[in-house]
Design a protein around this motif. Structure first.
Motif, PDB file in Angstrom:
ATOM      1  N   ALA A  42      -7.773 -11.768 -12.298  1.00  0.00           N
ATOM      2  CA  ALA A  42      -7.969 -11.991 -10.871  1.00  0.00           C
ATOM      3  C   ALA A  42      -6.645 -12.242 -10.162  1.00  0.00           C
ATOM      4  O   ALA A  42      -6.391 -11.715  -9.070  1.00  0.00           O
ATOM      5  N   THR A  43      -5.780 -13.027 -10.794  1.00  0.00           N
ATOM      6  CA  THR A  43      -4.476 -13.324 -10.202  1.00  0.00           C
ATOM      7  C   THR A  43      -3.652 -12.054 -10.052  1.00  0.00           C
ATOM      8  O   THR A  43      -3.004 -11.838  -9.014  1.00  0.00           O
ATOM      9  N   GLN A  44      -3.682 -11.193 -11.051  1.00  0.00           N
ATOM     10  CA  GLN A  44      -2.934  -9.937 -10.992  1.00  0.00           C
ATOM     11  C   GLN A  44      -3.451  -9.034  -9.868  1.00  0.00           C
ATOM     12  O   GLN A  44      -2.653  -8.410  -9.157  1.00  0.00           O
ATOM     13  N   VAL A  45      -4.754  -8.942  -9.722  1.00  0.00           N
ATOM     14  CA  VAL A  45      -5.324  -8.115  -8.651  1.00  0.00           C
ATOM     15  C   VAL A  45      -4.896  -8.648  -7.288  1.00  0.00           C
ATOM     16  O   VAL A  45      -4.505  -7.891  -6.397  1.00  0.00           O
ATOM     17  N   VAL A  46      -4.959  -9.961  -7.119  1.00  0.00           N
ATOM     18  CA  VAL A  46      -4.544 -10.595  -5.867  1.00  0.00           C
ATOM     19  C   VAL A  46      -3.076 -10.283  -5.578  1.00  0.00           C
ATOM     20  O   VAL A  46      -2.712  -9.888  -4.454  1.00  0.00           O
ATOM     21  N   GLN A  47      -2.231 -10.438  -6.571  1.00  0.00           N
ATOM     22  CA  GLN A  47      -0.797 -10.241  -6.356  1.00  0.00           C
ATOM     23  C   GLN A  47      -0.470  -8.781  -6.045  1.00  0.00           C
ATOM     24  O   GLN A  47       0.316  -8.494  -5.136  1.00  0.00           O
ATOM     25  N   ARG A  48      -1.069  -7.862  -6.786  1.00  0.00           N
ATOM     26  CA  ARG A  48      -0.777  -6.441  -6.543  1.00  0.00           C
ATOM     27  C   ARG A  48      -1.258  -6.006  -5.162  1.00  0.00           C
ATOM     28  O   ARG A  48      -0.596  -5.200  -4.492  1.00  0.00           O
ATOM     29  N   THR A  49      -2.401  -6.523  -4.739  1.00  0.00           N
ATOM     30  CA  THR A  49      -2.905  -6.172  -3.413  1.00  0.00           C
ATOM     31  C   THR A  49      -1.978  -6.699  -2.332  1.00  0.00           C
ATOM     32  O   THR A  49      -1.679  -6.008  -1.347  1.00  0.00           O
ATOM     33  N   ALA A  50      -1.488  -7.924  -2.508  1.00  0.00           N
ATOM     34  CA  ALA A  50      -0.560  -8.510  -1.540  1.00  0.00           C
ATOM     35  C   ALA A  50       0.716  -7.686  -1.436  1.00  0.00           C
ATOM     36  O   ALA A  50       1.228  -7.443  -0.330  1.00  0.00           O
ATOM     37  N   ILE A  51       1.234  -7.235  -2.567  1.00  0.00           N
ATOM     38  CA  ILE A  51       2.467  -6.438  -2.571  1.00  0.00           C
ATOM     39  C   ILE A  51       2.236  -5.093  -1.883  1.00  0.00           C
ATOM     40  O   ILE A  51       3.059  -4.630  -1.088  1.00  0.00           O
ATOM     41  N   MET A  52       1.101  -4.453  -2.176  1.00  0.00           N
ATOM     42  CA  MET A  52       0.785  -3.171  -1.548  1.00  0.00           C
ATOM     43  C   MET A  52       0.750  -3.306  -0.035  1.00  0.00           C
ATOM     44  O   MET A  52       1.344  -2.489   0.690  1.00  0.00           O
ATOM     45  N   ILE A  53       0.082  -4.337   0.464  1.00  0.00           N
ATOM     46  CA  ILE A  53      -0.049  -4.490   1.913  1.00  0.00           C
ATOM     47  C   ILE A  53       1.288  -4.848   2.549  1.00  0.00           C
ATOM     48  O   ILE A  53       1.604  -4.391   3.659  1.00  0.00           O
ATOM     49  N   ALA A  54       2.109  -5.637   1.865  1.00  0.00           N
ATOM     50  CA  ALA A  54       3.460  -5.915   2.374  1.00  0.00           C
ATOM     51  C   ALA A  54       4.243  -4.617   2.532  1.00  0.00           C
ATOM     52  O   ALA A  54       4.957  -4.419   3.531  1.00  0.00           O
ATOM     53  N   LYS A  55       4.099  -3.733   1.575  1.00  0.00           N
ATOM     54  CA  LYS A  55       4.804  -2.442   1.658  1.00  0.00           C
ATOM     55  C   LYS A  55       4.252  -1.579   2.783  1.00  0.00           C
ATOM     56  O   LYS A  55       5.010  -0.861   3.450  1.00  0.00           O
ATOM     57  N   TRP A  56       2.935  -1.642   3.006  1.00  0.00           N
ATOM     58  CA  TRP A  56       2.369  -0.939   4.168  1.00  0.00           C
ATOM     59  C   TRP A  56       3.027  -1.430   5.455  1.00  0.00           C
ATOM     60  O   TRP A  56       3.449  -0.628   6.299  1.00  0.00           O
ATOM     61  N   GLN A  57       3.082  -2.759   5.596  1.00  0.00           N
ATOM     62  CA  GLN A  57       3.605  -3.332   6.834  1.00  0.00           C
ATOM     63  C   GLN A  57       5.056  -2.921   7.065  1.00  0.00           C
ATOM     64  O   GLN A  57       5.466  -2.666   8.199  1.00  0.00           O
ATOM     65  N   LEU A  58       5.819  -2.834   6.007  1.00  0.00           N
ATOM     66  CA  LEU A  58       7.244  -2.543   6.145  1.00  0.00           C
ATOM     67  C   LEU A  58       7.514  -1.122   6.616  1.00  0.00           C
ATOM     68  O   LEU A  58       8.518  -0.868   7.283  1.00  0.00           O
ATOM     69  N   VAL A  59       6.638  -0.176   6.303  1.00  0.00           N
ATOM     70  CA  VAL A  59       6.838   1.195   6.783  1.00  0.00           C
ATOM     71  C   VAL A  59       5.983   1.500   8.000  1.00  0.00           C
ATOM     72  O   VAL A  59       6.013   2.604   8.525  1.00  0.00           O
ATOM     73  N   GLY A  60       5.192   0.519   8.456  1.00  0.00           N
ATOM     74  CA  GLY A  60       4.362   0.731   9.633  1.00  0.00           C
ATOM     75  C   GLY A  60       3.090   1.498   9.368  1.00  0.00           C
ATOM     76  O   GLY A  60       2.546   2.126  10.271  1.00  0.00           O
ATOM     77  N   PHE A  61       2.583   1.427   8.133  1.00  0.00           N
ATOM     78  CA  PHE A  61       1.365   2.165   7.786  1.00  0.00           C
ATOM     79  C   PHE A  61       0.134   1.324   8.091  1.00  0.00           C
ATOM     80  O   PHE A  61       0.055   0.155   7.693  1.00  0.00           O
ATOM     81  N   ALA A  62      -0.823   1.919   8.787  1.00  0.00           N
ATOM     82  CA  ALA A  62      -2.099   1.262   9.077  1.00  0.00           C
ATOM     83  C   ALA A  62      -3.216   2.064   8.429  1.00  0.00           C
ATOM     84  O   ALA A  62      -3.422   3.230   8.755  1.00  0.00           O
ATOM     85  N   HIS A  63      -3.926   1.447   7.505  1.00  0.00           N
ATOM     86  CA  HIS A  63      -4.961   2.132   6.729  1.00  0.00           C
ATOM     87  C   HIS A  63      -6.130   2.548   7.606  1.00  0.00           C
ATOM     88  O   HIS A  63      -6.665   3.655   7.469  1.00  0.00           O
ATOM     89  N   GLY A  64      -6.559   1.661   8.479  1.00  0.00           N
ATOM     90  CA  GLY A  64      -7.601   2.010   9.434  1.00  0.00           C
ATOM     91  C   GLY A  64      -9.002   1.599   9.054  1.00  0.00           C
ATOM     92  O   GLY A  64      -9.823   1.331   9.927  1.00  0.00           O
ATOM     93  N   VAL A  65      -9.329   1.584   7.740  1.00  0.00           N
ATOM     94  CA  VAL A  65     -10.690   1.217   7.315  1.00  0.00           C
ATOM     95  C   VAL A  65     -10.594   0.412   6.021  1.00  0.00           C
ATOM     96  O   VAL A  65     -10.966   0.876   4.949  1.00  0.00           O
ATOM     97  N   MET A  66     -10.149  -0.820   6.127  1.00  0.00           N
ATOM     98  CA  MET A  66      -9.960  -1.664   4.939  1.00  0.00           C
ATOM     99  C   MET A  66     -11.260  -2.355   4.532  1.00  0.00           C
ATOM    100  O   MET A  66     -11.313  -3.584   4.369  1.00  0.00           O
ATOM    101  N   ASN A  67     -12.312  -1.585   4.351  1.00  0.00           N
ATOM    102  CA  ASN A  67     -13.552  -2.129   3.812  1.00  0.00           C
ATOM    103  C   ASN A  67     -13.350  -2.495   2.342  1.00  0.00           C
ATOM    104  O   ASN A  67     -12.448  -1.971   1.682  1.00  0.00           O
TER     105      ASN A  67
END
Length: 481
Positions: A216-241
């Motif tokens: 669970a901790t690994q999933v949480v951490q990897r998701t946080a890193i992915m979204i940080a990288k999205w923010q840094l390039v200005g990527f918006a997923h649009g449907v984060m269900n």
């Protein structure tokens, strides 16, 4: 291909086996040969890519299947969902001996299609094909695609459009929503399913004192890193269900995504998102919310000898990793984009000041960082109505850099600031030409986005480098695909 068929070994309650339904008049769209070679496709398989990417050819080693899962959509429980138009047609080993899913999108109706027709249209297939390619080239974990095919078959959306199929690859198609479905409808499968997820995707967690907590901790951490990288390039997923996030922290399911142009943190890139739930600035908090929902579905997996309240506290502690991991990766990334030392106490505040200028002046996010990287301060100043604000920023910025290794900082900037992103109007032009059976613009963008950090004067066009003029309506995107 070297097959490593794992998912069919799970309970058949988790999927439905069926063959794809090919489209009429399937024809070549675009082929990612470099990726096919990484996936160890033979010369014969590469030659037959159109048949494979259009559902005409499947493999005896892996019976195609549609996964069932559930999810929260726009914050509301949506019940049973599932692969409504896609099939997992193979699991194979790449050159790194990593297991990769091959998922055929647009392959026809499944038991999970609900009211859908099971098809995909050419415009959405092209957008996903280019987006996955772009994010991978930017160094952001994401699904990718071997190729896509067009057809002569019409598919009804708001209007009649050309049907298409995409052969998507991912390190994992197991979504947060898989756990929601199991917990709701087949709770007896939860323990074995979770165990397989750990064995397949987080084997290092098997040796932890509490493997489920480590997982669970690994999933949480990897998701946080992915979204940080999205923010840094200005990527918006649009449907984060919750059904659109997987357990390995790699980007999945491109619908009405967008790469932000003029810096508007509250930009709604999906015109179906009436409440602005999935704006760019909301993505970090939505990621946290989705993981909270997911962790609740691990509650039944209480180890022997554990008290329920203690288990709940320990699962909650897994989520506590999210915010510091996200903030640390975002802070380091922003300092790198700015060419500022991450150890300096004023660097992050200076970066945030720059972003506030971009927001108030409505400047292009990607282009502004490139100008800062190239020391084109006058161009940035000339675009500002509030010149004094920019001058104050520049004074602070240059003061921080003054006694640092500027050559090293400049090199870091070049590795962090893409010159090219997939702007919506770029994708739209490629789509319009492809609908007339001209895939040359898809090919040009594929080449351009392969090296986003490298100037490509022969390939680039002026419209690749900035937003449309203010008097030109922006390209709007919906969930319809």
């Amino acid at each position: 291909m070297l097959f490593n068929s794992r998912y069919p070994a799970l309970s058949p309650k988790l999927y439905h086996q069926q063959m794809p339904l090919p489209l009429i008049g399937a024809k070549a769209g675009h082929f990612n040969q470099v990726l096919a070679e990484e996936l160890q496709w033979s010369a014969e398989e590469q030659a037959a890519w159109v048949e494979i990417c259009s559902g005409q050819r499947t493999f005896s080693e892996f019976p195609p299947l549609a996964m069932v899962y559930a999810g929260h959509q726009f914050g509301q429980w949506a019940g049973q969902l599932g692969d409504g138009r896609g099939l997992l047609i193979a699991q194979i080993l790449d050159k790194k001996q990593q297991t990769i899913d091959l998922h055929l999108k647009g392959a026809g109706q499944t038991p999970y299609s609900r009211m859908g027709d099971g098809r995909a249209v050419l415009r959405s297939v092209i957008r996903e094909y280019l987006a996955g390619h772009a994010l991978n080239a930017l160094g952001i974990p994401s699904s990718n695609a071997v190729g896509f095919t067009s057809s002569t078959q019409g598919v009804q959306r708001e209007k009649l459009e050309l049907g298409a199929m995409l052969l998507r690859t991912s390190d994992c198609h197991i979504r947060l929503g898989h756990f929601e479905w199991i917990n709701q409808y087949q709770a007896d499968l939860l323990a074995d399913f979770t165990q397989k997820c750990i064995e397949w995707h987080y084997p290092e967690c098997l040796h932890a004192e509490q493997p489920i907590l480590a997982f669970a901790t690994q999933v949480v951490q990897r998701t946080a890193i992915m979204i940080a990288k999205w923010q840094l390039v200005g990527f918006a997923h649009g449907v984060m269900n919750t059904d659109n996030l997987n357990i390995t922290g790699s980007t999945l399911d491109f619908g009405p995504y967008g790469f932000m142009e003029r810096f508007r943190p509250n930009w709604i890139n999906n015109h179906s998102d009436y409440q602005g739930r999935y704006t760019y600035q909301q993505q970090p908090s939505i990621g946290h919310w989705n993981l909270w929902i997911w962790l609740n579905n691990l509650m039944p997996l209480i180890p022997e000898g554990y008290e329920k309240e203690q288990w709940k506290e320990d699962l909650t502690a897994c989520l506590s990793h999210y915010e510091p991991i996200f903030l640390e990766h975002y802070r380091l990334g922003l300092c790198q984009k700015m060419g500022l030392p991450d150890f300096h106490q004023e660097s992050f505040d200076c970066g945030m000041l720059f972003l506030r200028i971009l927001q108030s002046e409505q400047l292009d996010y990607t282009q502004s960082f490139i100008r800062l990287q190239n020391k084109e301060y006058q161009l940035l100043l000339d675009d500002c109505l509030d010149r004094r604000q920019f001058e104050q920023f520049l004074q602070q910025y240059q003061s921080i850099r003054e006694h640092q290794d500027q050559a090293a900082l400049d090199q870091a900037m070049q590795q962090a600031n893409p010159r090219y992103i997939l702007r919506n109007h770029m994708a739209q032009r490629a789509i319009e030409l492809a609908e007339r059976n001209d895939f040359s613009e898809v090919d040009r963008l594929f080449s351009l986005l392969s090296q986003p950090f490298t100037k490509q004067p022969v390939v680039e066009r002026a419209e690749d480098l900035g937003p449309l003029p203010n008097d030109v309506p922006e390209v709007m995107v919906s969930c319809s695909s």
